[in-house]
Design an enzyme around this catalytic site. Structure first.
Site, PDB file in Angstrom:
ATOM      1  N   GLU A  12       0.792  -1.222   0.000  1.00 17.11           N
ATOM      2  CA  GLU A  12       0.000   0.000   0.000  1.00 17.11           C
ATOM      3  C   GLU A  12       0.833   1.285   0.000  1.00 17.11           C
ATOM      4  O   GLU A  12       0.409   2.299  -0.558  1.00 17.11           O
ATOM      5  CB  GLU A  12      -0.937   0.006   1.225  1.00 17.11           C
ATOM      6  CG  GLU A  12      -1.977  -1.095   1.227  1.00 17.11           C
ATOM      7  CD  GLU A  12      -2.964  -0.981   0.077  1.00 17.11           C
ATOM      8  OE1 GLU A  12      -3.236   0.165  -0.362  1.00 17.11           O
ATOM      9  OE2 GLU A  12      -3.437  -2.031  -0.399  1.00 17.11           O
ATOM     10  N   SER A  23     -51.771 -28.534  38.358  1.00 15.69           N
ATOM     11  CA  SER A  23     -51.277 -29.111  39.615  1.00 15.69           C
ATOM     12  C   SER A  23     -49.855 -28.708  39.960  1.00 15.69           C
ATOM     13  O   SER A  23     -49.379 -29.027  41.053  1.00 15.69           O
ATOM     14  CB  SER A  23     -51.363 -30.645  39.541  1.00 15.69           C
ATOM     15  OG  SER A  23     -52.712 -31.056  39.412  1.00 15.69           O
TER      16      SER A  23
END
Length: 840
Positions: free
Chosen positions: A109, A488
């Site tokens: 780069e 229950s």
């Protein structure tokens, strides 16, 4: 005017070619005009530069820029398991970026990065030269010639469109950045700033995605590949364009050799290696989704969405990934098994009907990974179907289906169920990776819903949470939000109240048809038992183990419904409950989380720990923003808690949850079923974990006759706890293998006699065990065990059929031995034949 005529006269001099003097003048004039044009252009550019400079952002703002950092969620063991982010970025300092990656980036780069001051004039001239040739060749995209600093400036402050105005801004900002920051800091910002493909930002996140390692562990070829992606992550993807990416990586290696960072021989050797990237993992949006949604909502509410998605928070949670997976798989499997009872539904999507003809190439949205796992279910696309066989596309595999496993559909042949183009659910039986084929069986997504939650009773930490069959299908969390009747499953709380009001496990209640007058409504109420039968004189233990509705109603009537409500509140239930007698049968609605938390009181010696799911939250710098510790309160005494635990163990060993006794582990729990079988529950616990299951339809319609908690919910709970127990055994075996062996103490005659005769003995002197369990419910002091007849509740005599060691508070144990007459008071004590023989 005269001067103007004179100029015109000179331009129109005849025989210009013959006149050397006029030719010189013409060249001078041309040169003058050219220089003037250049000066005007440069002046214009300078003026534009001054104008552009006024609108530039301040480079000083760079110090204030906060990169969007991933917030990470951690499991109870401290392992990262989830991320929240707009940009998947992991910050890495300059010192931890390896030299080979630095060299790879610089070589590719900006070779003169450490020499220039933001602008590389050699690079600019080279770029201009290359651009001239590109224009001649008719290529529109020009070479930028930007330095690393220019690229950083563009990424942070500008847009990417190539214009002269943007380029001027970029150049000016690059110079300013170089003045303000060191080269090392600029390079660090560069490495952390850029998008590097497939949702990753910065070199650390890219390294973890592509190679499954930290950036400082990268090899030369790996570093070269990442460096090559900077130029164009959309093009250089090792997944989408592997050949192009390989060529780009090799170009980086060549550049490193040209710049002298590596030798040509090393570069050539590295170029021979393949990319070797990990398979692309797509996030499974289902795994832990309901739990993580609770985390997301909490953090957003308390810290804001910016902190969650950009602030780099570290969120330490209570989730156990293994338990979470067990819960999700058990619930999914259980709901699909229950749904099969209702047969095949012809409601499947068909791609051909939607105009999608290329079935071989079609990719379904539900395919969030590329692999197949045996035992899991996946959506598949029917390609071909005959009477006995079908071919199904599942991701990149060919699924082979037969009609062997379709009895549940009530059909004989496959072609009567499915057709080409149908999108169907299949279960993966086997996978052949070499041939990319799989044996599959036809399945179906259930319409039924469910929820699951597991809590550590000692701390209140939520270890697993599943809010429904599929988070994609419905984000409504049925574990924390759905209010459903308990049936229950509420009874243990009411039995606890009865024990504290003077009842014992051996207390006798008459199980017979009874009409009550509700004191609040004034209306008569006649509860019926689930099986429609009545057993006469039964003990409190039998009433709970067999879930006798009349027995519970009589207990609640005795202690009063108001006391029942008070105990529900003591156990942490905050949902609306009224003091009606129907509370005995769970007619009021609560959430699964409330009920699981309430049950956790029993294995935790009477103490309830408030449920929570976040341990602590840290900011990106490690500062603690919030930390949670267990918050507990004593609900009942350890003695009453153990007595209830012992009773609920009986539910598993002999009662409605007997199927769970196959796990051969200390377990207690209670089933729950509502009227018309609209809700099915099971809440159960071991000494170290409490978990609950709810199953039903969202619109509260029946699941079918006798589809009770024991039939629908309990198998899911057993599936989950079976895997938890296996883990416990493996942990124990590993611990034993690593610990020094100890000799077993000799058993004395006194100890042996005490263990074999638990009648009227203090707590802790229980019946002998074949092998000491890995974990067990601890018996607190001030309890006694007495051998009674389990059916009559009286001291066991030689003629009793059901001797049982029962637990009592000292002074409440029975004092009379049972007789034949006592046996006959219990309607199911003998079979009909045995009863006749005893009478005669």
């Amino acid at each position: 005017m005269a001067q103007k005529k004179k100029i015109i006269f000179k331009i129109k001099i005849p025989n210009l070619k013959k006149s050397k003097f006029t030719k010189k003048n013409f060249l001078k004039a041309f040169l003058f005009i050219f220089i003037l044009a250049i000066a005007l252009m440069l002046g214009g550019m300078f003026g534009a530069f001054l104008a552009v400079r006024k609108n530039l952002p301040s480079v000083a703002d760079l110090e204030q820029i906060k990169p969007k950092i991933i917030s990470t969620v951690y499991s109870d063991s401290g392992q990262p398991i989830k991320e929240f982010a707009i940009e998947r970025r992991i910050q890495v300092p300059y010192e931890k970026i390896p030299l080979i990656l630095k060299q790879a980036i610089i070589a590719t780069e900006d070779p003169r990065f450490f020499a220039h001051k933001g602008l590389d004039y050699r690079g600019i001239l080279r770029a201009v030269k290359e651009d001239v040739f590109r224009v001649v060749l008719g290529k529109k995209r020009l070479h930028g010639g930007s330095t690393i600093t220019q690229q950083l400036a563009r990424s942070l402050f500008l847009y990417s469109q190539q214009t002269i105005r943007r380029k001027l801004k970029e150049m000016f900002l690059a110079v300013e950045i170089e003045r303000k920051f060191t080269k090392e800091k600029i390079f660090e910002l560069y490495c952390n700033q850029f998008y590097l493909g497939h949702g990753t930002w910065g070199v650390e996140a890219a390294s973890q995605l592509y190679f499954g390692k930290s950036v400082n562990e990268l090899t030369l070829p790996e570093a070269a590949m990442i460096a090559g992606i900077f130029r164009g992550p959309g093009v250089y993807s090792p997944y989408n364009n592997p050949a192009v990416t390989l060529a780009r990586r090799n170009h980086v290696l060549n550049r490193m050799a040209e710049e002298g960072f590596i030798t040509k021989e090393i570069a050539e050797q590295a170029k021979k290696q393949p990319l070797n990237v990990l398979p692309l993992k797509r996030e499974n949006t289902e795994a832990g989704s309901y739990f993580f949604e609770e985390v997301r909502k909490y953090v957003e509410k308390n810290y804001g969405d910016e902190a969650l998605y950009q602030g780099g928070l570290k969120i330490y949670t209570t989730i156990n990934p293994d338990y979470q997976r067990y819960a999700e798989e058990a619930l999914s499997k259980g709901l699909r098994a229950q749904d099969k009872k209702y047969g095949w539904r012809k409601d499947k999507r068909n791609l051909l009907a939607e105009g999608k003809t290329n079935l071989e190439k079609f990719w379904l949205e539900s395919w969030d990974s590329s692999d197949l796992q045996t035992g899991e279910t996946e959506e598949g696309i029917v390609l071909e179907v005959g009477k006995t066989e079908a071919r199904v596309k599942i991701k990149n595999y060919l699924g082979l289906m037969s009609n062997r496993d379709i009895a549940w559909t009530k059909a004989k042949y496959l072609d009567s169920l499915i057709k080409p183009g149908d999108v169907v659910l299949v279960e993966i039986k086997t996978v052949n990776e070499k041939s990319k084929t799989a044996e599959v069986s036809l399945d179906q997504e259930p319409l039924l819903e469910g929820a699951f939650m597991a809590i550590d009773p000692a701390t209140g930490q939520i270890k697993a949470m599943v809010g429904g069959y599929s988070f994609k299908r419905s984000q409504f969390n049925r574990a924390t939000q759905a209010l459903r009747q308990t049936g229950s499953a509420i009874k243990p709380i009411l039995y606890t109240a009865a024990l504290e009001k003077g009842f014992t496990p051996a207390s006798i209640i008459i199980d017979e048809p009874t009409e009550f007058i509700d004191k609040w409504t004034g209306q008569p109420w006649s509860p019926k038992n689930y099986d429609g039968e009545y057993h006469g004189a039964v003990t409190l233990r039998t009433g709970l183990e067999e879930s006798r509705n009349v027995v519970t109603a009589k207990l609640l009537d005795y202690i009063s419904p108001q006391v029942g409500v008070e105990y529900c509140r003591k156990f942490g239930i905050t949902s609306t409950i009224y003091p009606y007698l129907s509370l005995a049968l769970g007619s009021f609605e609560v959430t699964l989380q409330e009920l699981v938390s309430a049950f956790s009181v029993f294995p935790n010696k009477g103490v309830r720990a408030r449920p929570y799911f976040i341990i602590k939250i840290e900011d990106k710098d490690g500062n603690i923003l919030e930390e949670n510790v267990p918050s507990t309160e004593e609900v009942i005494s350890p003695q009453i808690a153990y007595m209830m635990t012992y009773l609920l163990e009986g539910v598993v060993q002999r009662g409605t949850a007997k199927a769970a006794s196959s796990l051969n582990w200390p377990l207690g729990g209670k089933t729950g079923t509502t009227n018309k079988f609209t809700d099915a529950w099971f809440i159960g616990f071991s000494p170290s974990l409490c978990a609950g299951v709810w199953v039903g339809y969202d619109n509260k319609v029946t699941m079918g006759n006798r589809q009770s908690g024991a039939v629908v919910a309990l198998p899911i709970w057993i599936d989950f706890f079976g895997r938890v127990i296996e883990d416990k055994k493996k942990e124990y075996q590993a611990l034993q293998a690593n610990s020094p062996t100890t000799e077993k103490p000799e058993e004395t005659a006194e100890n042996s006699a005490s263990a074999q005769n638990p009648q009227s003995t203090q707590s802790g002197s229980t019946q002998p065990e074949e092998a000491k369990p890995i974990e067990d419910f601890e018996v607190p002091p001030n309890l006694v065990f007495v051998t009674i007849d389990r059916k009559t509740g009286l001291l066991a005599s030689p003629i009793c059929k059901y001797p049982f060691s029962e637990v009592f508070l000292p002074g409440t144990e029975p004092t009379r031995y049972c007789s034949l007459q006592d046996h006959l008071r219990v309607l199911d004590y003998y079979s009909e034949r045995e009863a006749r023989e005893e009478i005669h």
